[in-house]
Scaffold this active site. Sequence first.
Site, PDB file in Angstrom:
ATOM      1  N   THR A  93      -3.365   6.141   9.518  1.00 50.97           N
ATOM      2  CA  THR A  93      -4.270   6.548   8.510  1.00 50.97           C
ATOM      3  C   THR A  93      -4.656   5.398   7.569  1.00 50.97           C
ATOM      4  O   THR A  93      -5.163   5.771   6.536  1.00 50.97           O
ATOM      5  CB  THR A  93      -3.599   7.597   7.555  1.00 50.97           C
ATOM      6  OG1 THR A  93      -2.562   7.090   6.919  1.00 50.97           O
ATOM      7  CG2 THR A  93      -3.170   9.103   8.304  1.00 50.97           C
ATOM      8  N   THR A  94      -4.132   4.122   8.023  1.00 49.69           N
ATOM      9  CA  THR A  94      -4.619   2.922   7.360  1.00 49.69           C
ATOM     10  C   THR A  94      -5.065   1.878   8.293  1.00 49.69           C
ATOM     11  O   THR A  94      -4.697   2.137   9.494  1.00 49.69           O
ATOM     12  CB  THR A  94      -3.181   2.058   6.875  1.00 49.69           C
ATOM     13  OG1 THR A  94      -2.305   2.000   7.897  1.00 49.69           O
ATOM     14  CG2 THR A  94      -2.366   3.240   5.782  1.00 49.69           C
ATOM     15  N   GLU A 144      -2.819  13.361   2.200  1.00 48.20           N
ATOM     16  CA  GLU A 144      -3.617  12.648   3.122  1.00 48.20           C
ATOM     17  C   GLU A 144      -4.092  14.140   4.093  1.00 48.20           C
ATOM     18  O   GLU A 144      -5.296  14.382   3.819  1.00 48.20           O
ATOM     19  CB  GLU A 144      -3.012  11.767   4.163  1.00 48.20           C
ATOM     20  CG  GLU A 144      -2.655  10.441   3.345  1.00 48.20           C
ATOM     21  CD  GLU A 144      -2.851   9.358   4.200  1.00 48.20           C
ATOM     22  OE1 GLU A 144      -2.120   9.023   5.349  1.00 48.20           O
ATOM     23  OE2 GLU A 144      -3.646   8.228   3.741  1.00 48.20           O
ATOM     24  N   HIS A 189       0.907  -1.303   0.014  1.00 45.40           N
ATOM     25  CA  HIS A 189      -0.051   0.252  -0.118  1.00 45.40           C
ATOM     26  C   HIS A 189       0.892   1.256   0.085  1.00 45.40           C
ATOM     27  O   HIS A 189       0.330   2.363  -0.308  1.00 45.40           O
ATOM     28  CB  HIS A 189      -1.087   0.075   0.993  1.00 45.40           C
ATOM     29  CG  HIS A 189      -0.433  -0.608   2.311  1.00 45.40           C
ATOM     30  ND1 HIS A 189       0.077   0.392   3.437  1.00 45.40           N
ATOM     31  CD2 HIS A 189      -0.694  -1.500   2.988  1.00 45.40           C
ATOM     32  CE1 HIS A 189       0.451  -0.334   4.402  1.00 45.40           C
ATOM     33  NE2 HIS A 189       0.124  -1.560   4.280  1.00 45.40           N
ATOM     34  N   HIS A 215       7.510   6.739   4.802  1.00 45.25           N
ATOM     35  CA  HIS A 215       6.954   6.309   3.700  1.00 45.25           C
ATOM     36  C   HIS A 215       6.017   7.734   2.827  1.00 45.25           C
ATOM     37  O   HIS A 215       5.950   8.490   3.531  1.00 45.25           O
ATOM     38  CB  HIS A 215       5.900   4.972   3.896  1.00 45.25           C
ATOM     39  CG  HIS A 215       4.823   5.592   4.923  1.00 45.25           C
ATOM     40  ND1 HIS A 215       4.831   5.336   6.412  1.00 45.25           N
ATOM     41  CD2 HIS A 215       3.634   6.127   4.769  1.00 45.25           C
ATOM     42  CE1 HIS A 215       3.859   5.889   6.941  1.00 45.25           C
ATOM     43  NE2 HIS A 215       3.183   6.316   5.970  1.00 45.25           N
ATOM     44  N   HIS A 220       2.525   8.813   0.612  1.00 44.60           N
ATOM     45  CA  HIS A 220       1.193   8.936   0.163  1.00 44.60           C
ATOM     46  C   HIS A 220       1.334   9.771  -1.118  1.00 44.60           C
ATOM     47  O   HIS A 220       1.928  10.630  -1.121  1.00 44.60           O
ATOM     48  CB  HIS A 220       0.124   9.194   0.910  1.00 44.60           C
ATOM     49  CG  HIS A 220       0.357   8.379   2.146  1.00 44.60           C
ATOM     50  ND1 HIS A 220      -0.468   7.380   2.496  1.00 44.60           N
ATOM     51  CD2 HIS A 220       0.902   8.609   3.427  1.00 44.60           C
ATOM     52  CE1 HIS A 220      -0.338   6.676   3.813  1.00 44.60           C
ATOM     53  NE2 HIS A 220       0.580   7.501   4.329  1.00 44.60           N
ATOM     54  N   HIS A 271       5.429  10.672   5.509  1.00 41.64           N
ATOM     55  CA  HIS A 271       5.101  10.172   6.984  1.00 41.64           C
ATOM     56  C   HIS A 271       6.533   9.785   7.527  1.00 41.64           C
ATOM     57  O   HIS A 271       6.975   8.687   6.956  1.00 41.64           O
ATOM     58  CB  HIS A 271       3.886   9.488   7.207  1.00 41.64           C
ATOM     59  CG  HIS A 271       2.953   9.996   6.588  1.00 41.64           C
ATOM     60  ND1 HIS A 271       1.609   9.461   6.510  1.00 41.64           N
ATOM     61  CD2 HIS A 271       2.641  11.322   6.907  1.00 41.64           C
ATOM     62  CE1 HIS A 271       0.826  10.084   6.316  1.00 41.64           C
ATOM     63  NE2 HIS A 271       1.257  11.378   6.389  1.00 41.64           N
TER      64      HIS A 271
HETATM   65  S1  B30 Z   1       0.504   6.505   8.936  1.00 41.37           S
HETATM   66  O1  B30 Z   1       1.863   7.258   9.130  1.00 41.37           O
HETATM   67  O2  B30 Z   1      -0.246   6.965   9.644  1.00 41.37           O
HETATM   68  N1  B30 Z   1       0.171   6.391   7.386  1.00 41.37           N
HETATM   69  C1  B30 Z   1       1.526   2.316  10.447  1.00 41.37           C
HETATM   70  C2  B30 Z   1       2.254   3.406  10.961  1.00 41.37           C
HETATM   71  C3  B30 Z   1       1.942   4.562  10.432  1.00 41.37           C
HETATM   72  C4  B30 Z   1       0.974   4.744   9.233  1.00 41.37           C
HETATM   73  C5  B30 Z   1       0.061   3.838   9.056  1.00 41.37           C
HETATM   74  C6  B30 Z   1       0.356   2.634   9.352  1.00 41.37           C
HETATM   75  C7  B30 Z   1       1.689   0.895  10.998  1.00 41.37           C
HETATM   76  O3  B30 Z   1       2.686   0.543  11.851  1.00 41.37           O
HETATM   77  N2  B30 Z   1       0.841   0.166  10.806  1.00 41.37           N
HETATM   78  C8  B30 Z   1       0.957  -1.283  11.264  1.00 41.37           C
HETATM   79  C9  B30 Z   1       2.026  -2.134  10.571  1.00 41.37           C
HETATM   80  N3  B30 Z   1       1.376  -2.573   9.177  1.00 41.37           N
HETATM   81  C10 B30 Z   1       2.441  -3.083   8.731  1.00 41.37           C
HETATM   82  C11 B30 Z   1       2.843  -2.269   7.675  1.00 41.37           C
HETATM   83  O4  B30 Z   1       3.426  -1.247   7.689  1.00 41.37           O
HETATM   84  O5  B30 Z   1       2.822  -2.907   6.305  1.00 41.37           O
HETATM   85  C12 B30 Z   1       0.228  -3.503   9.701  1.00 41.37           C
HETATM   86  C13 B30 Z   1      -0.533  -3.878   8.355  1.00 41.37           C
HETATM   87  O6  B30 Z   1      -0.830  -2.907   7.516  1.00 41.37           O
HETATM   88  O7  B30 Z   1      -1.206  -5.049   8.142  1.00 41.37           O
HETATM   89 CU1  B30 Z   1       0.583  -3.018   5.882  1.00 41.37          CU
HETATM   90 ZN    ZN Z   2       1.335   7.403   6.287  1.00 40.88          ZN
END
Ligand code: B30
Ligand code: ZN
Length: 279
Positions: free
Chosen positions: A215-216, A113, A69, A99, A101, A126
């Site tokens: 945000t995911t 975002e 993603h 990462h 977006h 981010h």
């Molecule tokens: S964000 O910066 O708000 N877009 C995570 C960290 C920061 C943002 C979004 C998500 C995060 O650590 N999510 C949990 C870990 N993920 C693993 C990953 O990054 O690969 C779990 C998942 O979602 O299955 Cu895909």
């Molecule tokens: Zn992000």
Amino acid sequence: GAGQWGYAPGQYGPENWKTLAPQFCSGSAQSPIDLVYRTTVKQTYPAFTFTGYNAVPGNVSFTMSNNGHAIGVAFDDNNAHRVGGGGLPGNNYKLAQFHFHWSFLDNLAAGSEHVLNGQIYPAELHLVHWNADQHTDLGDAAVGNRTNHASLAVLGFFIELCNTDNPAFEPMLKYIANVSQSGTTFKYPMGDRFSLDSLLPTDRTKFFRYNGSLTTPTCNEVVTWTVFKETISISRNQLTKFINSVYYEAQPNTVATKMQGNYRPPQALNGRTVYRSFD
Ligand code: B30
Ligand code: ZN
């Protein structure tokens, strides 16, 4: 893995994350938001302290990855990139990854975002930091079954189009073809360097601050958000190359499509106060 959610409208799209991951995605402190200057509250903040953000020593490796993603980079530097100060609810935040977006090939203008006074930017960076005084790693900080806005400090930067290439993106673009498919990673060759300081704007004193979420999915409400006023530039060619080079994780019964438009639209404020550090 990305799990069964995505950015294309429909069953797995952002409008249905509330159903796919109801525990937090339907919460009342979600991210991103529209940052509307005239509704924000001015506050005085101490300066941020960035440790290890200067040029990466030659013996530190780092890995670019496609998690299905977004495209991210993680440093293998024993958590040497740290941030504190800036009024964060903690002083020992370690960088786990950063990462992006970004927009669609046929509409490079829309990809951020967060939104600024109704304006959406072509992309957003981010930098994801976790509170090392409270947690053992990013996973513990991000997806625990709790709401604690001190768990993560995500620093967001808007990225805007500029006519000239930004050399700070070249190390990523040089190897981007190696992470074209979801689930692939690429370890940078020894000697290749990537400096976050060269990517980030020098003025990091002007920012917005609020309590929000990932945000995911699973959209955990564990983030102290900082979104900076100063932007990062990218050329049309560079942004197009990013988008053209990488693919999403395929959703069930579909083939993988180009990774474009991987942003969640703004969420309701629900009475939250948004602060700003500048006049
Ligand atoms: S964000 O910066 O708000 N877009 C995570 C960290 C920061 C943002 C979004 C998500 C995060 O650590 N999510 C949990 C870990 N993920 C693993 C990953 O990054 O690969 C779990 C998942 O979602 O299955 Cu895909
Ligand atoms: Zn992000």
